[in-house]
Design a protein around this motif. Structure first.
Motif, mmCIF file in Angstrom:
data_model
loop_
_atom_site.group_PDB
_atom_site.id
_atom_site.type_symbol
_atom_site.label_atom_id
_atom_site.label_comp_id
_atom_site.label_asym_id
_atom_site.label_seq_id
_atom_site.Cartn_x
_atom_site.Cartn_y
_atom_site.Cartn_z
ATOM 1 N N ARG A 51 11.549 5.593 3.040
ATOM 2 C CA ARG A 51 12.206 6.489 3.997
ATOM 3 C C ARG A 51 13.283 5.754 4.784
ATOM 4 O O ARG A 51 14.353 6.289 5.069
ATOM 5 C CB ARG A 51 11.167 7.083 4.946
ATOM 6 C CG ARG A 51 10.343 8.195 4.330
ATOM 7 C CD ARG A 51 9.281 8.689 5.283
ATOM 8 N NE ARG A 51 8.551 9.823 4.717
ATOM 9 C CZ ARG A 51 7.409 10.275 5.193
ATOM 10 N NH1 ARG A 51 6.850 9.686 6.247
ATOM 11 N NH2 ARG A 51 6.812 11.310 4.628
ATOM 12 N N ASP A 92 0.857 -1.180 0.000
ATOM 13 C CA ASP A 92 0.000 0.000 0.000
ATOM 14 C C ASP A 92 0.894 1.231 0.000
ATOM 15 O O ASP A 92 2.062 1.158 0.371
ATOM 16 C CB ASP A 92 -0.931 0.007 1.212
ATOM 17 C CG ASP A 92 -0.159 0.134 2.515
ATOM 18 O OD1 ASP A 92 0.137 1.285 2.920
ATOM 19 O OD2 ASP A 92 0.177 -0.908 3.121
ATOM 20 N N PRO A 93 0.386 2.371 -0.448
ATOM 21 C CA PRO A 93 1.213 3.571 -0.545
ATOM 22 C C PRO A 93 1.864 3.970 0.773
ATOM 23 O O PRO A 93 3.021 4.396 0.794
ATOM 24 C CB PRO A 93 0.231 4.640 -1.029
ATOM 25 C CG PRO A 93 -0.820 3.876 -1.755
ATOM 26 C CD PRO A 93 -0.965 2.589 -1.004
ATOM 27 N N VAL A 94 1.157 3.819 1.881
ATOM 28 C CA VAL A 94 1.732 4.206 3.170
ATOM 29 C C VAL A 94 2.910 3.304 3.521
ATOM 30 O O VAL A 94 3.971 3.770 3.947
ATOM 31 C CB VAL A 94 0.653 4.139 4.281
ATOM 32 C CG1 VAL A 94 1.293 4.396 5.641
ATOM 33 C CG2 VAL A 94 -0.447 5.156 4.007
ATOM 34 N N GLY A 95 2.739 1.994 3.298
ATOM 35 C CA GLY A 95 3.832 1.069 3.567
ATOM 36 C C GLY A 95 5.016 1.326 2.662
ATOM 37 O O GLY A 95 6.172 1.247 3.095
ATOM 38 N N TRP A 122 5.900 0.361 -4.543
ATOM 39 C CA TRP A 122 4.497 -0.040 -4.612
ATOM 40 C C TRP A 122 4.270 -1.007 -5.778
ATOM 41 O O TRP A 122 3.555 -2.008 -5.669
ATOM 42 C CB TRP A 122 3.613 1.200 -4.750
ATOM 43 C CG TRP A 122 2.157 0.939 -4.531
ATOM 44 C CD1 TRP A 122 1.598 -0.097 -3.822
ATOM 45 C CD2 TRP A 122 1.065 1.711 -5.026
ATOM 46 N NE1 TRP A 122 0.232 -0.010 -3.837
ATOM 47 C CE2 TRP A 122 -0.136 1.091 -4.556
ATOM 48 C CE3 TRP A 122 0.974 2.868 -5.787
ATOM 49 C CZ2 TRP A 122 -1.399 1.587 -4.858
ATOM 50 C CZ3 TRP A 122 -0.289 3.374 -6.075
ATOM 51 C CH2 TRP A 122 -1.451 2.754 -5.620
ATOM 52 N N ASP A 179 9.587 10.298 -4.957
ATOM 53 C CA ASP A 179 8.331 9.799 -5.512
ATOM 54 C C ASP A 179 8.566 8.644 -6.474
ATOM 55 O O ASP A 179 7.757 7.712 -6.559
ATOM 56 C CB ASP A 179 7.557 10.926 -6.204
ATOM 57 C CG ASP A 179 8.370 11.650 -7.256
ATOM 58 O OD1 ASP A 179 9.613 11.537 -7.217
ATOM 59 O OD2 ASP A 179 7.775 12.332 -8.111
ATOM 60 N N VAL A 202 9.102 5.533 -4.299
ATOM 61 C CA VAL A 202 7.839 5.071 -3.719
ATOM 62 C C VAL A 202 7.034 4.330 -4.782
ATOM 63 O O VAL A 202 6.446 3.266 -4.522
ATOM 64 C CB VAL A 202 7.036 6.246 -3.150
ATOM 65 C CG1 VAL A 202 5.633 5.792 -2.761
ATOM 66 C CG2 VAL A 202 7.744 6.837 -1.943
ATOM 67 N N VAL A 248 5.893 4.211 1.305
ATOM 68 C CA VAL A 248 6.559 5.442 1.761
ATOM 69 C C VAL A 248 7.435 5.154 2.970
ATOM 70 O O VAL A 248 8.585 5.609 3.057
ATOM 71 C CB VAL A 248 5.511 6.524 2.097
ATOM 72 C CG1 VAL A 248 6.157 7.682 2.852
ATOM 73 C CG2 VAL A 248 4.848 7.036 0.823
ATOM 74 N N ARG A 249 6.910 4.392 3.917
ATOM 75 C CA ARG A 249 7.678 4.069 5.117
ATOM 76 C C ARG A 249 8.946 3.279 4.768
ATOM 77 O O ARG A 249 10.022 3.541 5.295
ATOM 78 C CB ARG A 249 6.795 3.272 6.078
ATOM 79 C CG ARG A 249 7.444 3.018 7.430
ATOM 80 C CD ARG A 249 6.525 2.195 8.331
ATOM 81 N NE ARG A 249 5.259 2.878 8.569
ATOM 82 C CZ ARG A 249 4.078 2.444 8.144
ATOM 83 N NH1 ARG A 249 4.010 1.326 7.432
ATOM 84 N NH2 ARG A 249 2.977 3.114 8.418
#
Length: 457
Positions: A226, A217-220, A248, A241, A244, A222-223
């Motif tokens: 980072r 998922d996008p949140v995972g 994904w 970006d 990310v 991004v984490r």
């Protein structure tokens, strides 16, 4: 991003901008090519970290690991091609005649830019993004995403890398994963066997991160990005970006949608004065490989890249000693290059019912499989304490001896999908490893070394 965490074997982290110009132009809709490298340099690593990571000695300031990752235009397939560090190629320099050397030496000549342009020159592909890390960066990246995954069907030990693990599926910390991907003196010694283990690590780690939701998922995503950007460097044209998006996209792929291969080799020990032992690519097969990626096609199942053999051999018959108690079978196996001792004079008067039985010592499974490929229907029987020579006892069933084909490219680098290469997706995953001690901060980048040919190995 899984690839970023598992492909490196260098030491100091360096970052060099990748200019927009240079190399062949990428065709629209033909997917994305990412070059991932690990730098071998000991500069800036403390004596304590060298001992802890088993990375003593002098580094070559070269790319010790190099993988080209192709993400298809529809993002339904990822192809990972390992480029062996000793590949003998022409560097992308404006000199006549072109300077030739090992592909890993391009970094010492001109850093990331020369490395990318040399890969573009050798493959004909345009590199869209460049990612780089080193020994400490690799360890920190793997620890940051919760450890790696190592799978083996037999105990593995390599004093050079520090690897010492039993058979099974293991969750390893950054140090343990580094030991596994660097090992060169286990199972299939040399660089190609090591490259295949690196590919397996990538496949299993991708399965693990996907199963745990770190990429799905996008949140995972991004984490995860980072975390990895603390120890992975990119070129100037690769933004947060972009990474990310790659993470994904990879997280949405099933294991069967990932492909792994090593550049096909024609000559495995091409000696060059002043350079040493090098690898020459198989011209026709490697061209077919790069053409498939350029056209955004799968690389598995393409017989132009890897011929389909009727009876492929895992190991070279010329190195397998076997005793055979039937004269005709012994002669046929000898004609197929096996080292055969005919023991038919001592064969039993009444043969047992059934097909031939191949007896071998535990640990010689690959050699036994090669003999079995020549004797379809034969039964394999591991015998503790058996000597290094295999024994074939022929039964009363009719025996057919097939010609086996040994192609080292098949044994160590043929294109395969992740669901056949890895094992993390087919068995339960071990518990997460204990949190490691806080790693030392990465050293400042070292100044580029003078151009030199890295040592063979």
């Amino acid at each position: 991003m899984t690839l970023l965490a598992t492909l490196a074997a260098g030491s100091s982290l360096t970052a060099e901008a990748r200019p927009a110009a240079g190399g062949p132009a990428g065709a629209p809709g033909r997917g994305t090519n990412i070059l991932v490298v690990g730098i071998d340099s000991r500069t800036g690593i403390s004596a304590a970290d060298k001992r802890r990571l088993n990375v003593g000695g002098k580094g070559c300031n070269c790319t010790d690991v190099m993988m080209l990752v192709h993400l298809s235009a529809d993002e339904r397939r990822a192809s990972v091609v390992s480029i062996p560090r000793d590949s003998y190629v022409a560097y992308a320099q404006d000199t006549e005649p072109a300077r030739l050397g090992k592909i890993n030496g391009a970094y010492a000549l001109g850093g990331a830019d020369m490395t990318v342009r040399t890969v573009e020159k050798a493959t004909g592909l345009h590199i869209d993004h460049y990612l780089e890390t080193g020994f400490l960066g690799f360890e920190q990246a793997v620890d940051g995403i919760g450890g790696g995954v190592v799978c083996t069907d037999k105990p593995l030990k390599d004093e050079n890398s520090g690897l010492d693990i039993p058979a099974g599926l293991h969750r390893t910390d950054g140090r343990g994963t580094l030991q596994y991907v660097r090992a060169r003196h286990i199972n299939r010694p040399g660089d190609l066997g090591r490259v295949r283990r690196q590919q397996r690590t990538v496949s299993d780690l991708l399965s693990r991160l996907t199963a745990e939701g770190a990429l799905t998922d996008p949140v995972g995503a991004v984490r995860t990005v980072r975390t990895l950007l603390k120890s992975v460097r990119t070129d100037a044209g690769t933004g947060f970006d972009d990474l990310v998006h790659f993470a994904w996209a990879l997280g949405r792929l099933k294991a069967g949608q990932t492909e792994f291969a090593t550049v096909p080799i024609r000559e495995f020990d091409h000696r060059v004065p002043g350079v040493g032992s090098t690898l020459l690519w198989h011209e026709a097969r490697s061209r077919a490989l790069w053409a498939a990626l350029a056209a955004d096609r799968p690389i598995t199942g393409d017989t132009r890249i890897q011929p389909a053999y009727a009876a492929p051999a895992r190991t070279n018959p010329a190195g397998i000693r076997v005793r055979v108690d039937d004269a005709a079978v012994a002669a046929a196996l000898r004609a197929d290059a096996f080292v055969v001792t005919d023991t038919s004079a001592a064969a039993p008067a009444a043969r047992p019912a059934g097909p031939p039985v191949i007896r071998y010592a535990p640990g010689r499974e690959d050699d036994a499989a090669t003999v079995a490929a020549a004797l379809p229907g034969a039964r394999l029987r591991a015998v503790p304490g058996h000597g290094t020579t295999l024994d074939v006892a022929v039964g009363r069933d009719p025996v057919t001896v097939r010609h086996v084909t040994y192609d080292r490219n098949v044994a160590e680098g043929a294109p395969v999908t992740g669901d056949t290469l890895g094992c993390a997706g087919t068995v339960g995953l071990p518990a997460k490893p204990a949190a490691p001690a806080k790693p030392a901060a990465p050293a400042k980048p070292a100044a580029p070394a003078e151009a030199a040919q890295p040592a063979a190995g």
